[in-house]
Design a protein around this motif. Structure first.
Motif, PDB file in Angstrom:
ATOM      1  N   ARG A   1       0.831  -1.211   0.000  1.00  0.00           N
ATOM      2  CA  ARG A   1       0.000   0.000   0.000  1.00  0.00           C
ATOM      3  C   ARG A   1       0.859   1.252   0.000  1.00  0.00           C
ATOM      4  O   ARG A   1       0.486   2.280  -0.596  1.00  0.00           O
ATOM      5  CB  ARG A   1      -0.927   0.005   1.219  1.00  0.00           C
ATOM      6  CG  ARG A   1      -1.873   1.199   1.256  1.00  0.00           C
ATOM      7  CD  ARG A   1      -2.763   1.168   2.484  1.00  0.00           C
ATOM      8  NE  ARG A   1      -3.683   2.295   2.475  1.00  0.00           N
ATOM      9  CZ  ARG A   1      -3.395   3.515   2.931  1.00  0.00           C
ATOM     10  NH1 ARG A   1      -2.187   3.758   3.438  1.00  0.00           N
ATOM     11  NH2 ARG A   1      -4.287   4.493   2.878  1.00  0.00           N
ATOM     12  N   ASP A   2       2.022   1.190   0.622  1.00  0.00           N
ATOM     13  CA  ASP A   2       2.902   2.349   0.692  1.00  0.00           C
ATOM     14  C   ASP A   2       3.809   2.471  -0.527  1.00  0.00           C
ATOM     15  O   ASP A   2       4.757   3.256  -0.523  1.00  0.00           O
ATOM     16  CB  ASP A   2       3.751   2.279   1.960  1.00  0.00           C
ATOM     17  CG  ASP A   2       2.944   2.623   3.205  1.00  0.00           C
ATOM     18  OD1 ASP A   2       1.833   3.156   3.061  1.00  0.00           O
ATOM     19  OD2 ASP A   2       3.431   2.363   4.327  1.00  0.00           O
ATOM     20  N   GLY A   3       3.523   1.702  -1.567  1.00  0.00           N
ATOM     21  CA  GLY A   3       4.238   1.891  -2.828  1.00  0.00           C
ATOM     22  C   GLY A   3       5.322   0.890  -3.122  1.00  0.00           C
ATOM     23  O   GLY A   3       5.976   0.992  -4.159  1.00  0.00           O
ATOM     24  N   VAL A   4       5.540  -0.092  -2.258  1.00  0.00           N
ATOM     25  CA  VAL A   4       6.564  -1.109  -2.528  1.00  0.00           C
ATOM     26  C   VAL A   4       6.006  -2.110  -3.530  1.00  0.00           C
ATOM     27  O   VAL A   4       4.946  -2.698  -3.310  1.00  0.00           O
ATOM     28  CB  VAL A   4       6.987  -1.833  -1.231  1.00  0.00           C
ATOM     29  CG1 VAL A   4       8.007  -2.931  -1.539  1.00  0.00           C
ATOM     30  CG2 VAL A   4       7.564  -0.827  -0.240  1.00  0.00           C
ATOM     31  N   VAL A   5       6.708  -2.278  -4.624  1.00  0.00           N
ATOM     32  CA  VAL A   5       6.294  -3.224  -5.669  1.00  0.00           C
ATOM     33  C   VAL A   5       6.775  -4.613  -5.264  1.00  0.00           C
ATOM     34  O   VAL A   5       7.967  -4.816  -5.019  1.00  0.00           O
ATOM     35  CB  VAL A   5       6.866  -2.816  -7.033  1.00  0.00           C
ATOM     36  CG1 VAL A   5       6.468  -3.821  -8.108  1.00  0.00           C
ATOM     37  CG2 VAL A   5       6.397  -1.422  -7.400  1.00  0.00           C
ATOM     38  N   ALA A   6       5.859  -5.552  -5.200  1.00  0.00           N
ATOM     39  CA  ALA A   6       6.205  -6.877  -4.678  1.00  0.00           C
ATOM     40  C   ALA A   6       7.036  -7.697  -5.657  1.00  0.00           C
ATOM     41  O   ALA A   6       7.985  -8.386  -5.250  1.00  0.00           O
ATOM     42  CB  ALA A   6       4.930  -7.637  -4.319  1.00  0.00           C
ATOM     43  N   LYS A   7       6.714  -7.642  -6.931  1.00  0.00           N
ATOM     44  CA  LYS A   7       7.389  -8.508  -7.904  1.00  0.00           C
ATOM     45  C   LYS A   7       8.644  -7.819  -8.423  1.00  0.00           C
ATOM     46  O   LYS A   7       8.597  -6.733  -8.983  1.00  0.00           O
ATOM     47  CB  LYS A   7       6.452  -8.819  -9.066  1.00  0.00           C
ATOM     48  CG  LYS A   7       7.044  -9.812 -10.055  1.00  0.00           C
ATOM     49  CD  LYS A   7       6.044 -10.162 -11.158  1.00  0.00           C
ATOM     50  CE  LYS A   7       6.651 -11.167 -12.137  1.00  0.00           C
ATOM     51  NZ  LYS A   7       5.688 -11.525 -13.218  1.00  0.00           N
ATOM     52  N   PRO A   8       9.807  -8.456  -8.270  1.00  0.00           N
ATOM     53  CA  PRO A   8      11.049  -7.819  -8.724  1.00  0.00           C
ATOM     54  C   PRO A   8      11.235  -7.953 -10.224  1.00  0.00           C
ATOM     55  O   PRO A   8      10.612  -8.798 -10.867  1.00  0.00           O
ATOM     56  CB  PRO A   8      12.127  -8.602  -7.972  1.00  0.00           C
ATOM     57  CG  PRO A   8      11.540  -9.966  -7.813  1.00  0.00           C
ATOM     58  CD  PRO A   8      10.058  -9.759  -7.616  1.00  0.00           C
TER      59      PRO A   8
END
Length: 584
Positions: free
Chosen positions: A353-360
């Motif tokens: 939710r805070d903008g961290v993209v899960a998939k690298p």
């Protein structure tokens, strides 16, 4: 009486039968019906075959299939009908009721271009459209690359484009998206007015691409008119209204955006949200926090980026807490210290939710990817306290355990560029005379770090880099320096080009730098470069002798471009340009 009309079969300049007429539902024999894009009744006049038959037989033997005007004989009526039909055949269009005339173009009270500058713009636009225009032509300047700089300078003076050149300017911007902001700024409100009349210029109606240039601001409107445009206007007009309201009252602008936020398309939400960047303040935090839950990932990412630019925001506090949990200082047995890293083991819903993209990205580990995003979003101010050091240079100098240094320093680099932190940028850059990072070292990005330094310091660092390492590694660094290049950067580039010439290299090995030099060197360097256009006397090895002629041509083109830029600047300033200028 027999008509003397000459038929197409015997006329010396036969009337062409345009093939496109078939596309409009016409043929050469009968009356046409209304085709696409027409709204009037079917054509009820005489067909071409009827006119042709009457002409062949004569008006005494066959009635004219057209009504004569009062006092007109049959032959005259036949000629009039044939003339009308000929125009229709050549145009390949059906008659249709005239549309309503467009409203008058809006006023543009900005000053007109000086006459010399108007002629120059006409030449620049004509060169862009000419076959093969804009390419390399021996020693001639590349005019297409001068058009962006000309537009930026003209906007700096607050001029408006001449009405006769506005269509050519819009067409140039249609072909090159990089020209659009400056071109629409110079075109002003009349550019948008004209773009509504030509579907090929609809790009002008899709965004606030004219913002950021003098004269590009929306015309003054009453609050009622602003509300109407916000609800009913084109997207470009809505962006202009939002920008105007934000400049006047940031809170009112944010409320205006919030009033229609839920029904905006995702693409528009992204662009409108980004427009908050210019007047960003702590009052925007609540709205941006709500945007973190948007259904569009790009909108969420933009909201998170804006929140990280707000000192003291709740998001930066959350990111700082997460980053502290991953990075710490470890005292070694010999009394030294090192940085230890424990990357996240999962990317929970709060992080996403805070903008961290899960998939690298491909070939990137998940944990290092999540760590980099947390450290990048955390305020750089937390690290001196966390690592027990007095400043950025000491923090960067600390060893990092277990091979985590590239990931940690890369995140610090991106944080320094995003937060505009000059102290951290200097520490991460190091001395310009140090060996450049290996080509496969992706963690250090000097160009992004340089963007956080003041322009004069940036130019000085790159000048030292060029003097120490030459031009091969300097292209991206030169691209972030302010134009025109300040001294000693301009002198360093000229010296490096001269060194490459004397070493027997070829100018096309430095084509990128040469192109930048044409646009960015101070025109005052032209006289110094003139000395490099003479072929050195004395014996030379084969490589140097073969390259000498190419260098002379390259330097002549560079000199001509610099002098042309000087003339353009003088013309836009209303001064008399130098009489001796290479180029048009």
């Amino acid at each position: 009486m027999t008509s003397s009309i000459t038929t197409p079969a015997t006329h010396s300049s036969p009337i062409p039968h345009t093939g496109s007429a078939a596309a409009h539902g016409t043929d050469s024999s009968g009356p046409e019906t209304s085709g696409p894009g027409t709204s009037g009744p079917a054509w009820d006049g005489p067909g071409w075959d009827d006119l042709l038959t009457t002409a062949l037989l004569g008006t005494e033997r066959r009635a004219v299939p057209a009504r004569p005007r009062p006092g007109q004989d049959a032959a005259g009526a036949l000629l009039d009908a044939a003339a009308l039909r000929t125009v229709r055949r050549r145009a390949a269009l059906l008659p249709a009721p005239a549309r309503a005339r467009p409203g008058a173009a809006p006023r543009d009270d900005r000053p007109a271009l000086p006459e010399a500058a108007r002629r120059r713009l006409a030449l620049l636009l004509a060169d862009r459209a000419a076959p093969g225009g804009g390419g390399r032509r021996g020693g001639a300047p590349d005019l297409t690359e001068l058009l962006p700089q000309w537009l930026a300078t003209a906007n700096g003076h607050g001029y408006r484009v001449p009405e006769a050149l506005l269509p050519a300017l819009l067409e140039a911007a249609r072909a090159r998206s990089d020209l659009r902001p400056a071109a629409l700024a110079l075109g002003g409100p009349r550019a948008l007015w004209l773009a509504r009349l030509n579907p090929q210029w609809k790009y002008a109606l899709r965004g606030g691409t004219a913002s950021g240039f003098p004269g590009a601001a929306a015309p003054a409107r009453s609050p009622e008119d602003e509300g109407r445009v916000w609800q009913e206007g084109l997207f470009a007009e809505r962006v202009a209204v939002l920008a105007a309201v934000r400049r006047r009252d940031p809170d009112a602008g944010r409320e205006l955006l919030a009033s229609t936020w839920a029904k905006e398309p995702a693409e528009d939400r992204l662009m409108l949200l980004d427009s908050l960047r210019a007047e960003l303040s702590a009052g925007d935090e609540t709205f941006l926090e709500q945007a973190l839950s948007d259904r569009s990932r790009n909108v969420r990412a933009t909201a998170a980026e804006l929140l990280t630019a707000l000192p003291g925001s709740a998001l930066t506090a959350r990111m700082a807490e997460r980053a502290r949990a991953c990075v710490a200082l470890d005292r070694t047995a010999d009394g030294g210290a090192r940085v230890v890293v424990e990357a996240p083991h999962e990317c929970d819903s709060g992080m996403q939710r805070d903008g961290v993209v899960a998939k690298p990205p491909a070939a990137r580990g998940e944990r290092s990817w999540w760590l980099s995003q947390l450290v990048e979003a955390a305020p750089l101010a937390i690290w001196c306290e966390r690592l027990g050091v007095g400043g950025a240079a000491e923090a960067v100098a600390l060893p990092v355990a277990d091979g985590w240094q590239p990931d940690l320093h890369a995140a610090w680099c991106r944080a320094a560029a995003r937060q505009g932190d000059a102290e951290w940028s200097r520490a991460l850059l190091g001395p310009a005379t140090s060996p450049p990072a290996p080509a496969n070292s992706s963690w250090l990005d000097p160009a992004r770090l340089l963007s956080a330094l003041p322009p004069a310091e940036r130019a000085g660092w790159v000048a030292e880099f060029v003097a120490a390492h030459g031009l091969s590694e300097a292209f991206r660094l030169l691209g972030v320096c302010s134009v025109p290049w300040a001294e000693p950067l301009g002198a360093a580039v000229v010296d490096a080009l001269d060194a490459a010439r004397r070493a027997g290299g070829y100018p096309w090995s430095f084509s990128g730098v040469m192109g930048l030099a044409e646009r960015c060197l101070d025109p005052a360097q032209a006289d110094r470069l003139a000395a490099l256009t003479t072929v050195p006397e004395g014996p030379a090895d084969g490589a140097a002798a073969g390259a000498a002629g190419y260098w002379v041509e390259a330097f002549q083109r560079l000199i001509g471009t610099l002098r042309l830029r000087a003339a353009m600047s003088a013309e836009l300033a209303g001064q008399e340009a130098d009489a001796v200028v290479t180029g048009p």
